[in-house]
Design a protein around this motif. Structure first.
Motif, PDB file in Angstrom:
ATOM      1  N   ASP A   1       0.846  -1.224   0.031  1.00  0.00           N
ATOM      2  CA  ASP A   1       0.070   0.046   0.008  1.00  0.00           C
ATOM      3  C   ASP A   1       0.925   1.047   0.027  1.00  0.00           C
ATOM      4  OD1 ASP A   1      -2.688   1.363   0.441  1.00  0.00           O
ATOM      5  OD2 ASP A   1      -1.408   2.190   2.175  1.00  0.00           O
ATOM      6  N   PHE A   2       0.229   2.533  -0.238  1.00  0.00           N
ATOM      7  CA  PHE A   2       0.983   3.917  -0.590  1.00  0.00           C
ATOM      8  C   PHE A   2       1.792   3.789   0.862  1.00  0.00           C
ATOM      9  CE2 PHE A   2       0.595   8.260  -0.257  1.00  0.00           C
ATOM     10  CZ  PHE A   2       1.460   8.648  -1.298  1.00  0.00           C
ATOM     11  N   SER A   3       0.952   3.689   1.870  1.00  0.00           N
ATOM     12  CA  SER A   3       1.204   4.200   3.235  1.00  0.00           C
ATOM     13  C   SER A   3       2.509   3.089   3.789  1.00  0.00           C
ATOM     14  CB  SER A   3       0.005   4.115   4.126  1.00  0.00           C
ATOM     15  OG  SER A   3      -0.321   2.859   4.372  1.00  0.00           O
ATOM     16  N   GLU A   4       2.919   2.027   3.008  1.00  0.00           N
ATOM     17  CA  GLU A   4       3.612   1.301   3.395  1.00  0.00           C
ATOM     18  C   GLU A   4       4.816   1.529   3.050  1.00  0.00           C
ATOM     19  OE1 GLU A   4       2.389  -3.464   4.171  1.00  0.00           O
ATOM     20  OE2 GLU A   4       1.490  -2.606   2.199  1.00  0.00           O
ATOM     21  N   VAL A   5       5.088   2.168   1.801  1.00  0.00           N
ATOM     22  CA  VAL A   5       6.178   2.435   1.465  1.00  0.00           C
ATOM     23  C   VAL A   5       6.834   3.876   1.894  1.00  0.00           C
ATOM     24  CG1 VAL A   5       6.291   0.911  -0.595  1.00  0.00           C
ATOM     25  CG2 VAL A   5       5.412   3.467  -0.909  1.00  0.00           C
ATOM     26  N   LEU A   6       6.023   4.447   2.664  1.00  0.00           N
ATOM     27  CA  LEU A   6       6.510   5.734   3.139  1.00  0.00           C
ATOM     28  C   LEU A   6       6.799   5.902   4.720  1.00  0.00           C
ATOM     29  CD1 LEU A   6       4.071   8.203   1.337  1.00  0.00           C
ATOM     30  CD2 LEU A   6       6.369   7.776   0.709  1.00  0.00           C
ATOM     31  N   ASP A   7       7.718   6.043   5.097  1.00  0.00           N
ATOM     32  CA  ASP A   7       8.260   6.299   6.528  1.00  0.00           C
ATOM     33  C   ASP A   7       7.520   7.675   6.982  1.00  0.00           C
ATOM     34  OD1 ASP A   7       9.024   6.401   9.083  1.00  0.00           O
ATOM     35  OD2 ASP A   7      11.127   5.600   8.547  1.00  0.00           O
ATOM     36  N   ALA A   8       6.767   7.786   8.007  1.00  0.00           N
ATOM     37  CA  ALA A   8       6.388   9.047   8.547  1.00  0.00           C
ATOM     38  C   ALA A   8       7.471   9.725   8.998  1.00  0.00           C
ATOM     39  CB  ALA A   8       5.268   8.713   9.521  1.00  0.00           C
ATOM     40  N   ARG A   9       8.563   9.201   9.699  1.00  0.00           N
ATOM     41  CA  ARG A   9       9.624   9.825  10.286  1.00  0.00           C
ATOM     42  C   ARG A   9      10.794  10.292   9.305  1.00  0.00           C
ATOM     43  NH1 ARG A   9      10.621   4.692  13.645  1.00  0.00           N
ATOM     44  NH2 ARG A   9      10.152   3.910  11.715  1.00  0.00           N
ATOM     45  N   ALA A  10      10.623   9.823   8.175  1.00  0.00           N
ATOM     46  CA  ALA A  10      11.601  10.307   6.959  1.00  0.00           C
ATOM     47  C   ALA A  10      10.824  10.660   5.739  1.00  0.00           C
ATOM     48  CB  ALA A  10      12.414   9.019   6.760  1.00  0.00           C
ATOM     49  N   LEU A  11       9.851  11.641   5.894  1.00  0.00           N
ATOM     50  CA  LEU A  11       9.220  12.195   4.774  1.00  0.00           C
ATOM     51  C   LEU A  11       9.983  13.373   4.228  1.00  0.00           C
ATOM     52  CD1 LEU A  11       5.451  12.063   6.009  1.00  0.00           C
ATOM     53  CD2 LEU A  11       6.386  10.894   4.089  1.00  0.00           C
ATOM     54  N   PRO A  12       9.849  13.738   3.065  1.00  0.00           N
ATOM     55  CA  PRO A  12      10.386  15.085   2.573  1.00  0.00           C
ATOM     56  C   PRO A  12      10.016  16.085   3.431  1.00  0.00           C
ATOM     57  CG  PRO A  12       9.316  13.918   0.869  1.00  0.00           C
ATOM     58  CD  PRO A  12       9.012  13.131   2.001  1.00  0.00           C
ATOM     59  N   HIS A  13      10.959  17.311   3.277  1.00  0.00           N
ATOM     60  CA  HIS A  13      10.537  18.524   3.952  1.00  0.00           C
ATOM     61  C   HIS A  13       9.112  18.793   3.511  1.00  0.00           C
ATOM     62  CE1 HIS A  13      13.807  18.696   6.177  1.00  0.00           C
ATOM     63  NE2 HIS A  13      14.749  18.942   5.166  1.00  0.00           N
ATOM     64  N   MET A  14       8.249  19.171   4.147  1.00  0.00           N
ATOM     65  CA  MET A  14       6.764  19.784   3.924  1.00  0.00           C
ATOM     66  C   MET A  14       6.411  21.339   4.607  1.00  0.00           C
ATOM     67  SD  MET A  14       4.710  16.276   4.508  1.00  0.00           S
ATOM     68  CE  MET A  14       5.247  15.810   6.025  1.00  0.00           C
ATOM     69  N   GLY A  15       5.522  21.824   4.219  1.00  0.00           N
ATOM     70  CA  GLY A  15       5.281  23.287   4.418  1.00  0.00           C
ATOM     71  C   GLY A  15       3.946  22.835   5.291  1.00  0.00           C
ATOM     72  N   PRO A  16       3.299  23.866   6.235  1.00  0.00           N
ATOM     73  CA  PRO A  16       2.426  23.815   6.919  1.00  0.00           C
ATOM     74  C   PRO A  16       0.913  23.593   6.060  1.00  0.00           C
ATOM     75  CG  PRO A  16       2.982  26.012   7.202  1.00  0.00           C
ATOM     76  CD  PRO A  16       3.897  25.158   6.202  1.00  0.00           C
ATOM     77  N   VAL A  17       0.339  22.917   6.518  1.00  0.00           N
ATOM     78  CA  VAL A  17      -1.198  22.583   6.054  1.00  0.00           C
ATOM     79  C   VAL A  17      -1.972  22.957   7.270  1.00  0.00           C
ATOM     80  CG1 VAL A  17      -2.868  21.161   5.228  1.00  0.00           C
ATOM     81  CG2 VAL A  17      -0.462  21.083   4.388  1.00  0.00           C
ATOM     82  N   GLU A  18      -2.655  23.982   7.647  1.00  0.00           N
ATOM     83  CA  GLU A  18      -3.554  24.354   8.515  1.00  0.00           C
ATOM     84  C   GLU A  18      -4.733  23.910   8.502  1.00  0.00           C
ATOM     85  OE1 GLU A  18      -1.925  25.791  11.222  1.00  0.00           O
ATOM     86  OE2 GLU A  18      -0.103  26.458  10.124  1.00  0.00           O
ATOM     87  N   ARG A  19      -5.026  22.373   8.601  1.00  0.00           N
ATOM     88  CA  ARG A  19      -6.539  21.889   8.568  1.00  0.00           C
ATOM     89  C   ARG A  19      -6.806  21.234   9.519  1.00  0.00           C
ATOM     90  NH1 ARG A  19      -8.024  22.673   2.994  1.00  0.00           N
ATOM     91  NH2 ARG A  19     -10.076  22.166   3.792  1.00  0.00           N
ATOM     92  N   THR A  20      -7.996  20.890   9.750  1.00  0.00           N
ATOM     93  CA  THR A  20      -8.354  19.881  10.911  1.00  0.00           C
ATOM     94  C   THR A  20      -8.934  18.697  10.081  1.00  0.00           C
ATOM     95  OG1 THR A  20      -9.164  21.547  12.387  1.00  0.00           O
ATOM     96  CG2 THR A  20     -10.074  19.220  12.805  1.00  0.00           C
ATOM     97  N   ILE A  21      -8.119  17.652  10.168  1.00  0.00           N
ATOM     98  CA  ILE A  21      -8.476  16.610   9.369  1.00  0.00           C
ATOM     99  C   ILE A  21      -8.812  15.121  10.191  1.00  0.00           C
ATOM    100  CG2 ILE A  21      -7.223  14.928   7.591  1.00  0.00           C
ATOM    101  CD1 ILE A  21      -5.480  17.260   6.917  1.00  0.00           C
ATOM    102  N   CYS A  22      -9.771  14.627   9.652  1.00  0.00           N
ATOM    103  CA  CYS A  22     -10.081  13.092  10.088  1.00  0.00           C
ATOM    104  C   CYS A  22      -9.868  12.091   9.070  1.00  0.00           C
ATOM    105  CB  CYS A  22     -11.648  13.235  10.816  1.00  0.00           C
ATOM    106  SG  CYS A  22     -12.699  13.147   9.267  1.00  0.00           S
ATOM    107  N   TYR A  23      -9.653  11.016   9.336  1.00  0.00           N
ATOM    108  CA  TYR A  23      -9.283   9.721   8.551  1.00  0.00           C
ATOM    109  C   TYR A  23     -10.279   8.571   8.474  1.00  0.00           C
ATOM    110  CZ  TYR A  23      -6.810   5.812   6.626  1.00  0.00           C
ATOM    111  OH  TYR A  23      -6.537   4.649   5.918  1.00  0.00           O
ATOM    112  N   GLN A  24     -10.839   8.441   7.278  1.00  0.00           N
ATOM    113  CA  GLN A  24     -11.701   7.213   6.936  1.00  0.00           C
ATOM    114  C   GLN A  24     -10.958   5.864   6.739  1.00  0.00           C
ATOM    115  OE1 GLN A  24     -14.861   6.046   8.085  1.00  0.00           O
ATOM    116  NE2 GLN A  24     -14.711   4.217   6.842  1.00  0.00           N
TER     117      GLN A  24
END
Ligand code: SF4
Ligand code: SF4
Length: 470
Positions: free
Chosen positions: A307-330
């Motif tokens: 799965d897409f989420s399996e090949v990405l490591d949340a601790r080693a993501l590219p640098h990201m800018g802020p996304v000021e949103r309130t997000i829920c996940y289904q």
């Protein structure tokens, strides 16, 4: 069994084989009822035969010739195939396989008008069933989208001809311009060579939500992968398998296995939970055909699927800018219940700077999409969607993050069903959110992500069809 004996000889043998397979799996059920609280259709109706235990009993009764198949078709057709009953089952009954065998055995017996049978056959076998069918569908959809036909359709009574598809089509009107399918082609060579992955583009995903495929490819590239898109791949066959078109599903599995066999890639990455689950189950699909050399090839193929989420490591993501949103996940049901992936997508969302992540109560419950369930069982599907949207609004989230194509389209319908005064909510795939955050860090203008909740056509909101409750 009267209906079965009406079928031609070869079909009868095939029916008997599938019913026998379903019966053997059904014997493992100890009738403990642990699965009932997990089942969305049981929760909505409180009817035993609309829960997994009752459905398994019906399959056994049909297989043992104690019940006519026509008596069981209704409750079995009302099953979403979300497979939430599987993780809840102590002895580990393979409910998904029981359902697939039962539907393969009874598909020819399903009461459908000749025109409906013909329409399903064209949609599944020609449009989704072949790469050229997908290409033609993508072109026709682009013409339909740009020509103003959609507005004409929905502003006249012609939309009523589409039945439950009308609301679905209306929801898709809010999706941003699809990225041209033919131009979405990455084959990046880097020196020194980086790990290489193939992106599985799917069918409906690639026609109506191709911007998600493009976003996923950009994220994977930013995360250090070379991304390959094979032009020979086709639909995964999950929809065919779930609807009882088993032979077609196996044909499509064989084509995908062959298409990726020559690709020198580490992983085959799926961005839709349902597709990924099907690709990972190719080995099981062909297991009852031990005489073919497809069995080891299917196992080797499935071992490379991630799965897409399996090949990405949340601790080693590219640098990201802020996304000021309130997000829920289904949760995608097949990502959660089949692939058993729950934490990865949540960790990735929480790794985006500025995101306020809120857990969606009942995120593990199906939204009612279920492949084509929102077309074949619109009443139950809309009932589950309305309950889901109530939960989403209770969180205060302005974005619903999804990880599966049918869920994506289902939530677009949920947003469309917004009552006056209710806050706007956006539906975005996890890949779109990550892509947007990466673009912000680079100083690029934020990606024009997802759907525009205000862009939908101004037509009357369709009322929820009635649903039977005892
Ligand atoms: S939890 Fe499993 S064993 Fe128990 S009733 Fe449900 S399917 Fe049968
Ligand atoms: S697959 Fe989903 S809807 Fe069907 S019986 Fe299992 S939990 Fe219920």
């Amino acid at each position: 069994m009267r209906l079965i004996t009406k079928l031609p000889g070869t079909r009868r043998v095939s029916q008997a084989r599938h019913l026998q397979a379903a019966r053997e799996l059904a014997y493992q059920c100890i009738r403990c009822a642990s699965c009932l609280p997990a089942c969305p259709t049981y929760g909505a109706t409180l009817l035993e035969h609309h829960g997994p235990r009752g459905r398994i009993a019906l399959v056994r009764a049909v297989a043992e010739q104690r019940l006519a198949p026509s008596e069981a078709l209704g409750p079995l057709d009302a099953c979403i195939g979300c497979r939430a009953c599987e993780p809840a089952c102590p002895p580990g009954v393979a409910y998904g396989a029981i359902l697939e065998h039962f539907r393969a055995a009874t598909e020819p017996l399903r009461p459908r008008s000749p025109s409906a049978r013909c329409a399903w056959s064209i949609a599944l076998r020609v449009v989704l069933g072949t790469p050229w069918g997908l290409r033609v569908a993508a072109i026709m959809y682009a013409v339909y989208r740009k020509s103003g036909l959609r507005k004409l359709l929905h502003r006249t009574r012609m939309a009523t001809w589409l039945g439950p598809i009308a609301e679905l089509d209306l929801a898709l009107a809010s999706v941003r311009e699809p990225e041209a399918r033919c131009r979405v082609r990455w084959r990046v060579e880097s020196a020194p060579r980086r790990p290489r992955v193939a992106l599985f583009r799917g069918c409906v995903q690639d026609i109506v939500l191709s911007h998600v495929t493009a976003a996923a490819a950009r994220v994977l590239q930013a995360a250090g992968y070379d991304v390959v898109l094979s032009s020979r791949q086709g639909c995964c066959g999950a929809l065919h398998m779930h609807m009882g078109y088993r032979k077609d599903a196996l044909r499509m599995a064989a084509r995908n296995i062959e298409a990726f066999a020559s690709e020198d890639v580490e992983f085959i990455v799926a961005i839709a939970g349902g597709c990924g689950a099907a690709l990972k189950e190719y080995g099981n699909w062909v297991a009852d055909r031990p005489s073919t050399d497809l069995v080891p090839a299917a196992a080797a193929f499935a071992a490379r699927v991630r799965d897409f989420s399996e090949v990405l490591d949340a601790r080693a993501l590219p640098h990201m800018g802020p996304v000021e949103r309130t997000i829920c996940y289904q949760d995608s049901c097949h990502l959660r219940n089949v692939q058993r992936i729950t934490d990865g997508p949540r960790a990735l969302l929480q790794a985006i700077p500025g995101v306020r992540y809120v857990e969606l109560p009942g995120a593990d419950r199906c939204c009612g999409a279920g492949g084509a369930y929102n077309i074949t069982q619109p009443a139950m599907s809309r009932y589950l969607l309305d309950r889901k949207m109530e939960m989403v609004r209770s969180t205060g989230a302005t974005v619903i993050a999804v990880a599966n194509t049918p869920c994506h389209i289902q939530f677009l319908m949920g947003v469309l069903r917004r009552k006056p005064g209710e806050p706007e909510i956006q539906v975005l795939h996890l890949a779109e959110l990550l892509d947007d955050a990466i673009a912000r860090r680079r100083g690029e203008p934020p990606s024009e992500t997802g759907s525009d909740a205000t862009a939908h056509l101004t037509v009357a909101r369709q009322p929820s069809p009635p649903i039977h409750r005892p």
